[in-house]
Scaffold this motif. Structure first.
Motif, PDB file in Angstrom:
ATOM      1  N   SER A 106       1.444  -4.779  14.993  1.00  0.00           N
ATOM      2  CA  SER A 106       0.211  -5.404  14.489  1.00  0.00           C
ATOM      3  C   SER A 106       0.473  -6.780  13.911  1.00  0.00           C
ATOM      4  N   VAL A 127       7.506 -18.015  12.120  1.00  0.00           N
ATOM      5  CA  VAL A 127       7.419 -19.467  12.019  1.00  0.00           C
ATOM      6  C   VAL A 127       6.562 -19.809  10.810  1.00  0.00           C
ATOM      7  N   TYR A 129      -4.132 -17.493  22.676  1.00  0.00           N
ATOM      8  CA  TYR A 129      -4.830 -16.968  21.512  1.00  0.00           C
ATOM      9  C   TYR A 129      -4.049 -17.318  20.256  1.00  0.00           C
ATOM     10  N   HIS A 130      -4.758 -17.756  19.243  1.00  0.00           N
ATOM     11  CA  HIS A 130      -4.133 -17.887  17.925  1.00  0.00           C
ATOM     12  C   HIS A 130      -4.292 -16.530  17.236  1.00  0.00           C
ATOM     13  N   GLY A 147       3.337  -8.393  19.358  1.00  0.00           N
ATOM     14  CA  GLY A 147       3.950  -8.263  18.030  1.00  0.00           C
ATOM     15  C   GLY A 147       5.463  -8.290  18.020  1.00  0.00           C
ATOM     16  N   PHE A 169       3.864 -12.529   2.312  1.00  0.00           N
ATOM     17  CA  PHE A 169       5.270 -12.930   2.391  1.00  0.00           C
ATOM     18  C   PHE A 169       5.417 -14.427   2.095  1.00  0.00           C
TER      19      PHE A 169
HETATM   20  C1  UD1 Z   1       0.901 -13.164  15.605  1.00  0.00           C
HETATM   21  C2  UD1 Z   1       1.369 -11.880  16.293  1.00  0.00           C
HETATM   22  C3  UD1 Z   1       1.376 -12.021  17.744  1.00  0.00           C
HETATM   23  C4  UD1 Z   1       0.125 -12.663  18.269  1.00  0.00           C
HETATM   24  C5  UD1 Z   1      -0.119 -13.976  17.591  1.00  0.00           C
HETATM   25  C6  UD1 Z   1      -1.383 -14.655  18.093  1.00  0.00           C
HETATM   26  C7  UD1 Z   1       3.906 -11.546  16.048  1.00  0.00           C
HETATM   27  C8  UD1 Z   1       4.921 -10.906  15.170  1.00  0.00           C
HETATM   28  N1  UD1 Z   1       2.614 -11.314  15.727  1.00  0.00           N
HETATM   29  O1  UD1 Z   1       1.936 -14.028  15.435  1.00  0.00           O
HETATM   30  O2  UD1 Z   1       1.512 -10.743  18.317  1.00  0.00           O
HETATM   31  O3  UD1 Z   1       0.184 -12.914  19.635  1.00  0.00           O
HETATM   32  O4  UD1 Z   1      -0.188 -13.780  16.225  1.00  0.00           O
HETATM   33  O5  UD1 Z   1      -2.492 -13.848  17.898  1.00  0.00           O
HETATM   34  O6  UD1 Z   1       4.248 -12.197  17.010  1.00  0.00           O
HETATM   35  N2  UD1 Z   1       2.854 -11.686   6.838  1.00  0.00           N
HETATM   36  C9  UD1 Z   1       2.609 -11.367   5.505  1.00  0.00           C
HETATM   37  N3  UD1 Z   1       2.515 -10.057   5.148  1.00  0.00           N
HETATM   38  C10 UD1 Z   1       2.641  -9.032   6.042  1.00  0.00           C
HETATM   39  C11 UD1 Z   1       2.887  -9.360   7.417  1.00  0.00           C
HETATM   40  C12 UD1 Z   1       2.983 -10.709   7.778  1.00  0.00           C
HETATM   41  O7  UD1 Z   1       2.487 -12.251   4.654  1.00  0.00           O
HETATM   42  O8  UD1 Z   1       2.528  -7.868   5.641  1.00  0.00           O
HETATM   43  C13 UD1 Z   1       2.963 -13.108   7.225  1.00  0.00           C
HETATM   44  C14 UD1 Z   1       4.162 -13.413   8.092  1.00  0.00           C
HETATM   45  O9  UD1 Z   1       5.289 -13.650   7.307  1.00  0.00           O
HETATM   46  C15 UD1 Z   1       3.701 -14.649   8.842  1.00  0.00           C
HETATM   47  C16 UD1 Z   1       2.181 -14.485   8.939  1.00  0.00           C
HETATM   48  O10 UD1 Z   1       1.841 -13.483   7.985  1.00  0.00           O
HETATM   49  O11 UD1 Z   1       3.971 -15.810   8.125  1.00  0.00           O
HETATM   50  C17 UD1 Z   1       1.680 -14.084  10.297  1.00  0.00           C
HETATM   51  O12 UD1 Z   1       2.308 -12.888  10.707  1.00  0.00           O
HETATM   52  P1  UD1 Z   1       1.979 -12.192  12.121  1.00  0.00           P
HETATM   53  O13 UD1 Z   1       0.510 -12.066  12.313  1.00  0.00           O
HETATM   54  O14 UD1 Z   1       2.783 -10.954  12.240  1.00  0.00           O
HETATM   55  O15 UD1 Z   1       2.699 -13.197  13.153  1.00  0.00           O
HETATM   56  P2  UD1 Z   1       2.319 -14.528  13.934  1.00  0.00           P
HETATM   57  O16 UD1 Z   1       3.591 -15.263  14.132  1.00  0.00           O
HETATM   58  O17 UD1 Z   1       1.219 -15.273  13.289  1.00  0.00           O
END
Ligand code: UD1
Length: 344
Positions: free
Chosen positions: A217, A308, A202-203, A76, A236
């Motif tokens: 998280s 991203v 992992y995705h 995270g 977001f």
């Molecule tokens: C995530 C994990 C990473 C993990 C990967 C693959 C980060 C910060 N998080 O990356 O640990 O290895 O998946 O499983 O690296 N968002 C919202 N509302 C919220 C929180 C997030 O809309 O309350 C959005 C974010 O802006 C982003 C998307 O959801 O666009 C995904 O967020 P998140 O799961 O944190 O990050 P990932 O880059 O997908």
């Protein structure tokens, strides 16, 4: 198994033992993953508390081991840069100690839990310039509600494409940098020892036993915690950011397939572990709210630096070489996830 008491690790332990593997579980009970006490056992397997940075503890666990499945990591965004030494210590120094001890113990097969974060942005193409790599999005664009990364040459909007394992690595967070380092360290180890490494990228993993909302998280856990509290998921940007949400039982199945593959795999190889069915963050939120019968999501326009826009996977290599295909669809997986227990 390292990290065998964590969210993904405990599903992997259950799948490996159900398939007849004899598993030893190490876990350091890191507070970023375990707010409660470390469980005494996972799927009937005793959990040994050990930090991978402790060479003695790692050496003791490596007796009579054929394969190491290395899931232990801090994941995270973290709280702030005070977390940086702990990310590097747990993820990279821990991996280095593990690899050194494996070499000494004559253990030559490794399954590494990597992540799609190693890619940074996913694949993109421009109508005029073909396949391009967008740079980090700038604050002024994000603040103005321009979320799609532009073509680095002509600044027009890009079309997202599936990202394959040969895409260049472009880590954009501390966590991502530590995952790239793990990949490089394990590749060097494989070359030097003649060992075999399957690096599973992992995705976005979700499913039962996910940790509740913490600074460590992913979005699925954050949304799920809000829904549980009767609050709307906060989406977001404009909710159009695309990810591949893959169910944790599918991830466990991919690990089982990778364990078998390391028997014949020569050297180091990366695999996307994904559902192959991309969804937007807005769709995930809507699906979860619907399944839980809770309030509809709110799209806030907020953004986080370092996020991203789109990362969607090409899942073909894992299908062809590991025989792994995800089975749990998003609607089915989210319906279960909406009421499945989370961890402390
Ligand atoms: C995530 C994990 C990473 C993990 C990967 C693959 C980060 C910060 N998080 O990356 O640990 O290895 O998946 O499983 O690296 N968002 C919202 N509302 C919220 C929180 C997030 O809309 O309350 C959005 C974010 O802006 C982003 C998307 O959801 O666009 C995904 O967020 P998140 O799961 O944190 O990050 P990932 O880059 O997908």
């Amino acid at each position: 198994m390292t990290g065998g008491a964590g969210f993904i690790g405990s599903h992997v332990v259950a799948t490996l033992t159900a398939s007849g593997c004899e598993v030893t579980v190490l876990d350091c009970g890191h507070p970023a993953a375990h707010r409660g006490p470390l469980p005494a056992e996972v799927a009937g397997v005793p959990v040994t508390r050990a930090d991978l940075r402790d060479p003695g503890a790692v050496a003791a666990a490596l007796t009579d081991v054929d394969v190491v499945v290395h899931q232990a990591a801090m994941v995270g965004l973290g709280v702030d840069l005070d977390d940086l030494p702990d990310y590097v210590g747990c993820n990279d120094l821990g991996t280095a100690v593990l690899l050194a001890r494996m070499a000494r113990a004559g253990v030559h097969r490794l399954v590494l839990a990597s992540s799609m974060v190693v890619y940074g942005e996913g694949g993109y193409s421009c109508a005029e310039h073909g396949r391009v790599r967008p740079g980090p999005r700038v604050v002024a664009d994000l603040a103005a509600g321009v979320f799609e990364p532009p073509c680095p040459i002509c600044r027009t909007p890009l079309v997202p494409e599936l990202v394959g394992e040969d895409a260049p690595l472009d880590p954009r967070s501390v966590y991502a940098a530590t995952k790239v380092a793990q990949e490089h360290l394990t590749a060097a180890w494989a070359r030097q020892t003649g060992g075999a490494v399957a690096a599973l990228r992992y995705h976005n993993v979700y499913g039962p036993g996910m940790p509740r909302d913490t600074p460590y998280s992913g979005v699925a856990a954050i949304f799920r915690s809000l829904v549980e509290a009767g609050r709307p998921p906060r989406v977001f940007e404009d909710g159009g950011q695309r990810r591949d949400f893959v169910h944790v039982r599918d991830v466990a199945a991919a690990n089982l397939a990778a364990v078998a593959a390391t028997e014949t795999l020569g050297g180091w190889r990366a695999y996307n572990v994904a559902s192959g069915r991309p969804a937007t963050v807005g769709e995930l939120a809507a699906e979860l709210s619907r399944a839980a019968g809770g309030p509809a999501p709110v799209t806030t326009g907020e953004f986080r630096l370092g996020d991203v826009r789109h990362v969607v996977a090409r899942p073909d290599r894992a299908a062809t070489e590991l025989g792994f295909r995800a089975r749990v669809g998003l609607a089915e997986g989210v319906a279960e996830f909406a009421s499945a227990p989370l961890r402390g």
